[in-house]
Design a protein around this motif. Structure first.
Motif, mmCIF file in Angstrom:
data_model
loop_
_atom_site.group_PDB
_atom_site.id
_atom_site.type_symbol
_atom_site.label_atom_id
_atom_site.label_comp_id
_atom_site.label_asym_id
_atom_site.label_seq_id
_atom_site.Cartn_x
_atom_site.Cartn_y
_atom_site.Cartn_z
ATOM 1 N N TYR A 93 0.848 -1.196 0.000
ATOM 2 C CA TYR A 93 0.000 0.000 0.000
ATOM 3 C C TYR A 93 0.887 1.252 0.000
ATOM 4 O O TYR A 93 0.612 2.228 -0.684
ATOM 5 C CB TYR A 93 -0.875 0.045 1.261
ATOM 6 C CG TYR A 93 -2.200 -0.676 1.190
ATOM 7 C CD1 TYR A 93 -2.656 -1.280 0.025
ATOM 8 C CD2 TYR A 93 -3.026 -0.741 2.321
ATOM 9 C CE1 TYR A 93 -3.884 -1.938 -0.014
ATOM 10 C CE2 TYR A 93 -4.257 -1.386 2.286
ATOM 11 C CZ TYR A 93 -4.671 -1.988 1.128
ATOM 12 O OH TYR A 93 -5.890 -2.623 1.100
ATOM 13 N N PHE A 129 2.186 2.716 9.535
ATOM 14 C CA PHE A 129 1.468 3.996 9.432
ATOM 15 C C PHE A 129 2.415 5.167 9.728
ATOM 16 O O PHE A 129 2.388 6.201 9.062
ATOM 17 C CB PHE A 129 0.319 4.064 10.449
ATOM 18 C CG PHE A 129 -0.922 3.289 10.070
ATOM 19 C CD1 PHE A 129 -1.161 2.896 8.764
ATOM 20 C CD2 PHE A 129 -1.871 2.976 11.039
ATOM 21 C CE1 PHE A 129 -2.315 2.194 8.425
ATOM 22 C CE2 PHE A 129 -3.022 2.274 10.714
ATOM 23 C CZ PHE A 129 -3.237 1.878 9.411
ATOM 24 N N TRP A 132 4.970 5.634 6.960
ATOM 25 C CA TRP A 132 4.272 6.120 5.754
ATOM 26 C C TRP A 132 4.073 7.636 5.859
ATOM 27 O O TRP A 132 4.409 8.393 4.944
ATOM 28 C CB TRP A 132 2.931 5.401 5.663
ATOM 29 C CG TRP A 132 2.160 5.506 4.394
ATOM 30 C CD1 TRP A 132 2.349 6.407 3.380
ATOM 31 C CD2 TRP A 132 1.073 4.680 3.990
ATOM 32 N NE1 TRP A 132 1.418 6.192 2.383
ATOM 33 C CE2 TRP A 132 0.627 5.128 2.738
ATOM 34 C CE3 TRP A 132 0.412 3.591 4.572
ATOM 35 C CZ2 TRP A 132 -0.442 4.528 2.060
ATOM 36 C CZ3 TRP A 132 -0.641 2.993 3.906
ATOM 37 C CH2 TRP A 132 -1.062 3.466 2.658
ATOM 38 N N CYS A 368 0.986 -7.213 5.023
ATOM 39 C CA CYS A 368 0.435 -6.629 6.236
ATOM 40 C C CYS A 368 0.701 -7.436 7.498
ATOM 41 O O CYS A 368 0.018 -8.426 7.782
ATOM 42 C CB CYS A 368 -1.069 -6.443 6.067
ATOM 43 S SG CYS A 368 -1.808 -5.664 7.496
ATOM 44 N N LEU A 397 -1.831 -7.604 -1.148
ATOM 45 C CA LEU A 397 -2.859 -6.580 -1.300
ATOM 46 C C LEU A 397 -2.886 -6.051 -2.735
ATOM 47 O O LEU A 397 -3.848 -6.269 -3.472
ATOM 48 C CB LEU A 397 -2.587 -5.427 -0.327
ATOM 49 C CG LEU A 397 -2.631 -5.787 1.160
ATOM 50 C CD1 LEU A 397 -1.961 -4.704 1.999
ATOM 51 C CD2 LEU A 397 -4.065 -5.974 1.604
HETATM 52 S S1 SF4 Z 1 1.014 -3.038 7.084
HETATM 53 FE FE1 SF4 Z 1 -1.185 -3.497 7.025
HETATM 54 S S2 SF4 Z 1 -2.189 -2.083 8.452
HETATM 55 FE FE2 SF4 Z 1 -0.113 -1.328 8.043
HETATM 56 S S3 SF4 Z 1 -0.346 0.108 6.350
HETATM 57 FE FE3 SF4 Z 1 0.156 -1.840 5.402
HETATM 58 S S4 SF4 Z 1 -1.832 -2.807 5.011
HETATM 59 FE FE4 SF4 Z 1 -2.220 -1.112 6.441
#
Ligand code: SF4
Length: 433
Positions: A93, A129, A132, A368, A397
């Motif tokens: 992501y 998070f 990121w 993830c 993903l």
């Molecule tokens: S590791 Fe999982 S929870 Fe964390 S940003 Fe990536 S998809 Fe989202």
């Protein structure tokens, strides 16, 4: 199938949702002219009602990434990010989002995404998070505010955890929103939005629980990712969100009345041979193909944990307009990946029982850790407690390199053969004990 026929088979709610999303992205594209402030934030622990009560527009980077995955754009974005030094191990992501920004920040619907005026980091247990938003803060040179949500390590949230979150909302998050919007915090406006949230939440839960019927009128994994879309993203606490869930409920009610199943990619799924519970996020790059593999086998998903990643409403939580900040704290702490592993096991066991499922399947995504860490232990424990067969498949993903259709199809077929073999025998005995 022709495009026109595929479009005709789509649920009306999907069409409504597509329009809502397109309008939102258009409004975002106009934000530099209209002056509406833009807040980037994440799905788990999103504070949409609060953000919108300041007249700000939310952007959810994970939603952009998954939409890019579904629209076949993520491969190039990931390659771009990797060329710039982001390792293969990084959550895809993130790489998809970074690659999209490098390619001009054109969102999935083809309109340009505005820069953030604020990065609002609700931290619900995923360390990625933080990294990121560090990258985005560097890139956009904008303020970032952090809401630390305590992990449910002991399986519950204590009063002091709640107070800690409310204090952060009052002392940090709200002042940051006041600064970028030029508006004072208006608690009544927030309450009004929370009232709208409750209406949408009630209808969503009704829809998810309709899967208790036979045949199930919904697919609670592949179909549910559409159903949770508005409430997990920009539309919780909005009149459009309420209208969407009313329309969705009517649609599901009419299928229920007619004894019909959901509409899978290649058509209605009225013959349902297997009822499954699924743990883990879906793969987005081959989403329709993935769903159709289940539909071809007559396997309908009756409950999933992924559809609780932005809120576990089916266990009773509703936003409480009488306690606007406390309820936002409760909401954030209750998101699925903020639950500890025993809590996640309990949830799966309860789904298997309440939805009278034949077994459960884990889709373990490479990206993830919040989801995937501990899944093999979850598999063994849920099997032990319920006597029902568990299966394990792997994908990613939004990185198409990790989707092997033949491999997944093989594993799914062998798993369903196991379900067939054990049906009615050991499983029932264990459930009765
Ligand atoms: S590791 Fe999982 S929870 Fe964390 S940003 Fe990536 S998809 Fe989202």
């Amino acid at each position: 199938m022709s495009d026109a026929r595929a479009e005709a088979l789509k649920d009306q709610s999907m069409v409504i949702q597509k329009e809502m999303i397109a309008e939102h992205y258009e409004r975002l594209a106009r934000a530099p002219e209209t002056g509406e402030p833009v807040v980037y934030t994440f799905v788990p622990g999103n504070l949409t009602e609060l953000i919108r009560s300041f007249g700000c527009l939310p952007v959810l980077p994970e939603i952009n990434a998954l939409q890019s995955g579904m629209r076949g754009k993520s491969r190039d974005y990931i390659t771009e990010a990797e060329k710039h030094g982001h390792s293969e191990d990084v959550c895809t992501y993130v790489k998809c989002d970074i690659g999209m920004a490098m390619a001009g920040n054109i969102g999935p619907t083809g309109t340009k995404l505005p820069k953030p005026d604020l990065l609002l980091l609700s931290y619900t247990g995923c360390y990625t998070f933080m990294k990121w938003f560090e990258l985005l803060r560097e890139q956009y040179d904008c303020p970032c505010v952090f809401l630390h949500v305590p992990y449910q390590g002991d399986g519950r949230i204590e009063p002091e955890h709640r107070e800690y979150m409310v204090r952060q909302l009052r002392e940090q998050v709200i002042p940051a929103l006041e600064r970028i919007s030029g508006r004072r915090y208006d608690e009544e406006a927030l309450r009004e939005r929370l009232r709208l949230s409750v209406q949408a939440e009630d209808d969503l839960v009704w829809v998810l629980q309709s899967a208790r019927n036979r045949p199930s009128p919904i697919d609670a994994y592949f179909g549910a990712v559409y159903y949770v879309g508005p409430i997990f993203s920009a539309f919780r606490g909005t009149p459009e969100g309420v209208a969407y869930y009313q329309a969705l409920r009517r649609e599901v009610q009419s299928r229920l009345d007619a004894g019909l199943g959901p509409v899978a990619p290649a058509g209605p799924m009225n013959e349902q041979k297997y009822r499954l519970v699924v743990e883990g996020p879906p793969n987005w790059t081959h989403f329709r193909e993935f769903w159709q593999m289940f539909a071809d086998e007559g396997a309908v998903v009756v409950a999933s944990t992924y559809s609780k990643v932005g809120g576990t409403y089916d266990f009773g939580f509703r936003h409480d307009p009488d306690d606007p900040l406390g309820t936002l704290g409760d909401y954030c702490a209750g998101c699925y990946t903020n639950h500890n592993l025993p809590g996640r096991i309990d949830m799966l066991c309860q789904y298997l029982r309440d939805y009278d499922a034949d077994g459960f399947l884990i889709n373990s995504v490479k990206s993830c850790n919040s989801f995937s860490a501990g899944q093999l232990m979850i598999l063994r424990e849920v099997e032990k407690r319920t006597g029902l067969p568990g299966g394990f498949i792997e994908s990613d993903l939004v990185d198409p390199r990790y989707f092997s259709a033949a491999n997944i199809k093989n594993r799914l077929e062998s798993y369903l053969q196991m379900v067939e073999a054990r049906r009615g025998g050991g499983a029932r005995e264990a459930r009765a004990s």
